[in-house]
Design an enzyme around this catalytic site. Structure first.
Site, short mmCIF file in Angstrom:
data_model
loop_
_atom_site.label_atom_id
_atom_site.label_comp_id
_atom_site.label_asym_id
_atom_site.label_seq_id
_atom_site.Cartn_x
_atom_site.Cartn_y
_atom_site.Cartn_z
N THR A 196 0.71 -1.23 -0.10
CA THR A 196 -0.07 0.13 -0.09
C THR A 196 0.89 1.31 -0.14
O THR A 196 0.58 2.35 -0.71
CB THR A 196 -0.86 0.12 1.24
OG1 THR A 196 -1.58 -1.06 1.21
CG2 THR A 196 -1.80 1.31 1.39
N THR B 88 2.46 -10.13 14.64
CA THR B 88 1.42 -10.72 13.90
C THR B 88 0.60 -9.56 13.39
O THR B 88 0.45 -8.51 14.27
CB THR B 88 0.49 -11.55 14.73
OG1 THR B 88 1.18 -12.48 15.52
CG2 THR B 88 -0.65 -12.32 14.14
N ASP C 186 0.05 -7.04 4.64
CA ASP C 186 -0.70 -8.39 4.79
C ASP C 186 0.28 -9.58 5.23
O ASP C 186 -0.02 -10.27 6.19
CB ASP C 186 -1.53 -8.56 3.69
CG ASP C 186 -2.61 -7.68 3.37
OD1 ASP C 186 -2.77 -6.92 4.28
OD2 ASP C 186 -3.19 -7.57 2.22
N SER D 150 1.58 -7.67 -1.13
CA SER D 150 2.42 -8.72 -0.54
C SER D 150 1.39 -10.05 -0.51
O SER D 150 1.87 -11.07 0.13
CB SER D 150 2.69 -8.18 0.89
OG SER D 150 1.37 -8.22 1.83
N CYS E 49 -4.04 -18.97 20.37
CA CYS E 49 -4.06 -17.87 20.94
C CYS E 49 -2.99 -16.88 20.44
O CYS E 49 -1.80 -17.22 20.19
CB CYS E 49 -3.86 -18.16 22.23
SG CYS E 49 -4.98 -19.30 23.00
N1 ASP Z 1 -2.67 -5.64 0.56
C1 ASP Z 1 -1.56 -4.75 0.70
C2 ASP Z 1 -0.05 -5.57 0.87
O1 ASP Z 1 0.00 -6.57 1.65
C3 ASP Z 1 -1.71 -4.09 2.11
C4 ASP Z 1 -0.69 -3.31 2.76
O2 ASP Z 1 0.29 -2.89 2.03
O3 ASP Z 1 -0.77 -2.82 3.74
O4 ASP Z 1 0.47 -5.66 0.06
#
Ligand code: ASP
Length: 342
Positions: free
Chosen positions: A16, A168, A93, A61, A280
């Protein structure tokens, strides 16, 4: 704490942070890395020399895979002596997966490798990209007595630097997208950068060893009440599987149904390692604590302790590809190699 001029390699993989809205479809797509830099003229104000490297075709990603991880560690290996630190721009991601994998692939790392990204594109008015990127570069440049303070793979997002293989992704909406429930933040960014020195990895002073081989033929099964015998027996009978991660309940528990235990025993009998991690977000596997995990312990299932699923998968891929560790696989897996487990 002093900051001498540092040299930083900024690696752009996609995500992003470097996306813009497609005017036809309205969806986010990647754009050119040079354009991305134009959005952050502040980079010129930083007291460090920044060089850049971009994936030829930046990716969302969700398309990340071991081939790209190999590409990343190859770049770092080639440029290791030239730069004081590395910052990797990556989609959020799968960032925890990539950063975990890279942490295992780089043995004896003595320099910072910081993963970062953003929830909003860099061109967006309310973007979180600028702060994440600028602080990541400052962290990668941070030195004391001319030696890097951070000597491990980190993940920086929303004012916190974490050990990457402890993280995470927990939120697709909030700027605070990551958590590290079983390990404290390494650095908090406020008015100053507050380093938690006690939490940092202290690597041995040995030459960097880059491990590029990974075994991807592994499987992750998340337990849920009602999972069927057919499904389990089918998945566990696949002869192509070289390793299995089981996401179990609570402190490492699962059903005591004889058919499940028998199917698992078959896998173990073929010499395929099975790792027990908890579903968890926080806490640890303690096999034998409840009767529902006694059988696993007896069978020789590996305890993932408090490792994240992302790091457990990466560690399995990494260790399965290391010919020299196959004899003591369980002991080595249960040992913390890069600070990924307590
Ligand atoms: N879909 C995007 C990615 O993981 C989300 C991001 O960049 O935060 O490439």
């Amino acid at each position: 704490m002093t900051m001498h001029t540092s040299t930083i390699l900024l690696i752009y993989t996609g995500g992003t942070i470097g996306m813009i809205k497609d005017s036809d479809t309205g969806s986010l797509k990647n754009f050119n890395f040079d354009e991305l830099l134009q959005y952050i003229p502040e980079l010129n104000l930083l007291d460090c020399d920044i060089d850049t490297y971009s994936f030829e075709a930046p990716i969302d990603s969700s398309n990340m895979c071991p081939t790209y991880w190999q590409q990343l560690v190859t770049i770092i290996e080639k440029q290791y002596d030239r730069f004081d630190g590395f910052v990797i721009l990556h989609g959020s991601d799968t960032m925890s997966y990539s950063a975990s994998a890279v942490s295992f692939m780089l043995e004896n790392l003595n320099k910072p490798v910081i993963f970062t990204g953003s929830q909003l594109p860099i061109g967006d008015l309310r973007t979180d990209a600028k702060e994440n990127l600028i602080t990541s570069i400052q962290l990668a440049a941070l030195k004391e007595n001319n030696v890097s303070i951070i000597k491990e793979v980190g993940l920086y997002f929303e004012y916190k630097l974490y050990r990457a293989n402890r993280t995470t992704k927990i939120n697709a909406e909030h700027f605070e997208a990551f958590a590290s429930l079983n390990y404290p933040a390494l650095v908090q960014s406020g008015v100053n950068l507050s380093v938690n020195y006690n939490a940092l990895l202290v690597p041995q002073n040995k030459p960097l060893l880059v491990h590029k081989a990974l075994e991807s033929r592994i499987l992750l099964i998340k337990m849920f009440p009602g999972i069927t015998r057919e499904t389990v027996e089918h998945l566990l009978s696949l002869s192509t599987i070289k390793g299995l991660v089981l996401e179990t309940y609570g402190s490492g528990n699962l059903t005591t149904e004889p058919w499940f235990i028998a199917a698992l025993q078959k896998v173990i009998d073929t010499g395929t390692p099975v790792v027990n991690v908890t579903q968890c977000s926080g806490g640890s596997v303690v096999m034998g604590h409840y009767q529902t995990s006694v059988a696993l312990k007896k069978m020789g299932v590996i305890s993932g302790k408090d490792i994240t699923t992302e790091a457990a998968l990466a560690k399995l891929m990494y260790l399965l590809a290391r010919k020299d560790v196959q004899q003591d696989f369980k002991t080595i897996y249960e040992t913390s190699l890069r600070g990924e487990m307590s």
